[in-house]
Design a protein around this motif. Structure first.
Motif, PDB file in Angstrom:
ATOM      1  N   PRO A 214      50.961  39.354  44.226  1.00 23.56           N
ATOM      2  CA  PRO A 214      51.694  38.152  44.615  1.00 23.56           C
ATOM      3  C   PRO A 214      52.012  37.284  43.405  1.00 23.56           C
ATOM      4  O   PRO A 214      51.252  37.258  42.429  1.00 23.56           O
ATOM      5  N   LEU A 215      53.143  36.609  43.462  1.00 19.34           N
ATOM      6  CA  LEU A 215      53.540  35.696  42.395  1.00 19.34           C
ATOM      7  C   LEU A 215      53.168  34.276  42.817  1.00 19.34           C
ATOM      8  O   LEU A 215      53.920  33.598  43.510  1.00 19.34           O
ATOM      9  N   TYR A 216      51.984  33.854  42.412  1.00 19.44           N
ATOM     10  CA  TYR A 216      51.525  32.496  42.694  1.00 19.44           C
ATOM     11  C   TYR A 216      51.813  31.629  41.479  1.00 19.44           C
ATOM     12  O   TYR A 216      51.305  31.887  40.387  1.00 19.44           O
ATOM     13  N   LEU A 217      52.611  30.591  41.667  1.00 18.89           N
ATOM     14  CA  LEU A 217      52.928  29.683  40.573  1.00 18.89           C
ATOM     15  C   LEU A 217      52.200  28.355  40.680  1.00 18.89           C
ATOM     16  O   LEU A 217      52.249  27.547  39.761  1.00 18.89           O
ATOM     17  N   ALA A 222      43.647  24.715  49.379  1.00 20.59           N
ATOM     18  CA  ALA A 222      42.410  24.912  50.120  1.00 20.59           C
ATOM     19  C   ALA A 222      41.232  25.073  49.165  1.00 20.59           C
ATOM     20  O   ALA A 222      41.351  25.632  48.083  1.00 20.59           O
ATOM     21  N   LYS A 223      40.088  24.578  49.573  1.00 20.41           N
ATOM     22  CA  LYS A 223      38.866  24.703  48.799  1.00 20.41           C
ATOM     23  C   LYS A 223      37.783  25.343  49.660  1.00 20.41           C
ATOM     24  O   LYS A 223      37.656  25.047  50.853  1.00 20.41           O
ATOM     25  N   LEU A 224      36.982  26.213  49.030  1.00 19.06           N
ATOM     26  CA  LEU A 224      35.827  26.766  49.697  1.00 19.06           C
ATOM     27  C   LEU A 224      34.704  25.747  49.668  1.00 19.06           C
ATOM     28  O   LEU A 224      34.735  24.774  48.903  1.00 19.06           O
ATOM     29  N   PRO A 225      33.676  25.929  50.500  1.00 19.43           N
ATOM     30  CA  PRO A 225      32.520  25.006  50.433  1.00 19.43           C
ATOM     31  C   PRO A 225      31.995  24.905  49.014  1.00 19.43           C
ATOM     32  O   PRO A 225      31.872  25.892  48.291  1.00 19.43           O
ATOM     33  N   GLY A 226      31.706  23.683  48.600  1.00 15.81           N
ATOM     34  CA  GLY A 226      31.242  23.469  47.228  1.00 15.81           C
ATOM     35  C   GLY A 226      32.371  23.182  46.267  1.00 15.81           C
ATOM     36  O   GLY A 226      32.154  22.966  45.077  1.00 15.81           O
ATOM     37  N   GLY A 227      33.630  23.160  46.788  1.00 21.63           N
ATOM     38  CA  GLY A 227      34.774  22.813  45.946  1.00 21.63           C
ATOM     39  C   GLY A 227      35.352  23.936  45.154  1.00 21.63           C
ATOM     40  O   GLY A 227      36.177  23.734  44.281  1.00 21.63           O
ATOM     41  N   LEU A 228      34.922  25.181  45.443  1.00 23.68           N
ATOM     42  CA  LEU A 228      35.445  26.338  44.713  1.00 23.68           C
ATOM     43  C   LEU A 228      36.819  26.717  45.218  1.00 23.68           C
ATOM     44  O   LEU A 228      37.114  26.596  46.404  1.00 23.68           O
ATOM     45  N   ASP A 229      37.658  27.225  44.326  1.00 16.26           N
ATOM     46  CA  ASP A 229      38.962  27.720  44.721  1.00 16.26           C
ATOM     47  C   ASP A 229      38.830  29.082  45.370  1.00 16.26           C
ATOM     48  O   ASP A 229      38.037  29.916  44.918  1.00 16.26           O
ATOM     49  N   PRO A 230      39.604  29.371  46.442  1.00 19.21           N
ATOM     50  CA  PRO A 230      39.575  30.707  47.024  1.00 19.21           C
ATOM     51  C   PRO A 230      40.188  31.714  46.065  1.00 19.21           C
ATOM     52  O   PRO A 230      41.046  31.374  45.253  1.00 19.21           O
ATOM     53  N   VAL A 231      39.751  32.954  46.162  1.00 14.13           N
ATOM     54  CA  VAL A 231      40.320  34.030  45.352  1.00 14.13           C
ATOM     55  C   VAL A 231      41.701  34.364  45.868  1.00 14.13           C
ATOM     56  O   VAL A 231      41.903  34.520  47.072  1.00 14.13           O
ATOM     57  N   LEU A 232      42.699  34.469  44.974  1.00 16.73           N
ATOM     58  CA  LEU A 232      44.060  34.743  45.368  1.00 16.73           C
ATOM     59  C   LEU A 232      44.345  36.230  45.243  1.00 16.73           C
ATOM     60  O   LEU A 232      43.784  36.924  44.416  1.00 16.73           O
ATOM     61  N   GLY A 233      45.326  36.691  46.018  1.00 20.69           N
ATOM     62  CA  GLY A 233      45.706  38.091  45.958  1.00 20.69           C
ATOM     63  C   GLY A 233      44.781  38.913  46.786  1.00 20.69           C
ATOM     64  O   GLY A 233      44.700  40.081  46.730  1.00 20.69           O
TER      65      GLY A 233
END
Length: 233
Positions: A214-217, A222-233
């Motif tokens: 995917p081309l994510y720019l 969205a944030k996971l619990p604890g403020g982590l970014d979700p894994v993309l792709g």
């Protein structure tokens, strides 16, 4: 007749699918839709395959849009495409949404084509092409106020949901002109299919055995619990 190609798009504000074989359009569905892609996509795919009198076993290749677009829309389309490609061992061609809206645009000799999507937050997704649809810039997300700095040339034809935004900025510039393309502002699977056919012809099916990324720019909201970014792709 060459083996049919199935293409579909769920990346932006529409849902579309198309089945083509050589120059023939066997089936085509397009609808404006900002929600419900996940619920409707497989039904639309089944519909166009049925209209084309084609089964998944008959397909020779697949194509899907890879972004930029909404996170949910991209995940829906890419997951479906990867699943079909894996199940049938089919080549899968990824086409950007910016390429897809730019491709039908006819530009004059000295014009450049600016494919622009409204990314909200006063930002736009942008890529610029020459009259022959050769990319002059990479896909990018930029603040609207800075967009003109990334548009080469002085005569622009703009297309996409952000075309009017860009045209408004160009109207304020003394040394640039802009017109709006009389083409759809959303990607269409039929155009995606034609672009994919050209790439398959140029590079061969084995070049597309690995699923496109995917081309994510833009980073996700969205944030996971604890403020982590979700894994993309």
């Amino acid at each position: 007749m060459s083996a049919p190609l199935l293409a579909f798009d769920t990346a932006q504000g529409a849902l579309s699918a198309a089945v083509v074989s050589g120059e023939k359009v066997l089936a085509h569905h397009f609808e404006l839709r900002t929600r419900g892609h996940a619920e409707e996509l497989m039904g639309v795919i089944a519909k166009v395959l049925d209209e084309a009198h084609v089964t998944p076993a008959d397909l020779g290749a697949l194509a899907v849009t890879v972004g930029p677009g909404t996170f949910t829309g991209l995940r829906v389309g890419l997951a479906a495409a990867r699943g079909l490609a894996l199940a049938r061992a089919l080549p899968l061609v990824g086409i950007t949404t910016l390429e897809a809206v730019a491709a039908p645009v006819e530009a004059a000799e000295r014009e450049v084509i600016a494919a622009v999507f409204d990314a909200r937050r006063d930002e736009v997704y942008l890529q610029v092409f020459d009259v022959n649809h050769v990319a002059l810039t990479q896909p990018m997300i930029v603040p609207l106020d800075e967009a003109l700095a990334h548009v080469p040339g002085t005569s622009v034809v703009a297309v996409g949901t952000g075309a009017t935004l860009l045209a408004g900025r160009i109207a304020e510039a003394a040394d640039m002109s802009c017109r709006l393309a009389d083409k759809p502002t959303q990607p269409d699977a039929l155009i995606v299919a034609r672009l994919a056919q050209a790439r398959l012809t140029a590079h061969g099916p084995d070049h597309f055995r690995r699923a496109p990324a995917p081309l994510y720019l833009r980073a996700p909201d969205a944030k996971l619990p604890g403020g982590l970014d979700p894994v993309l792709g």
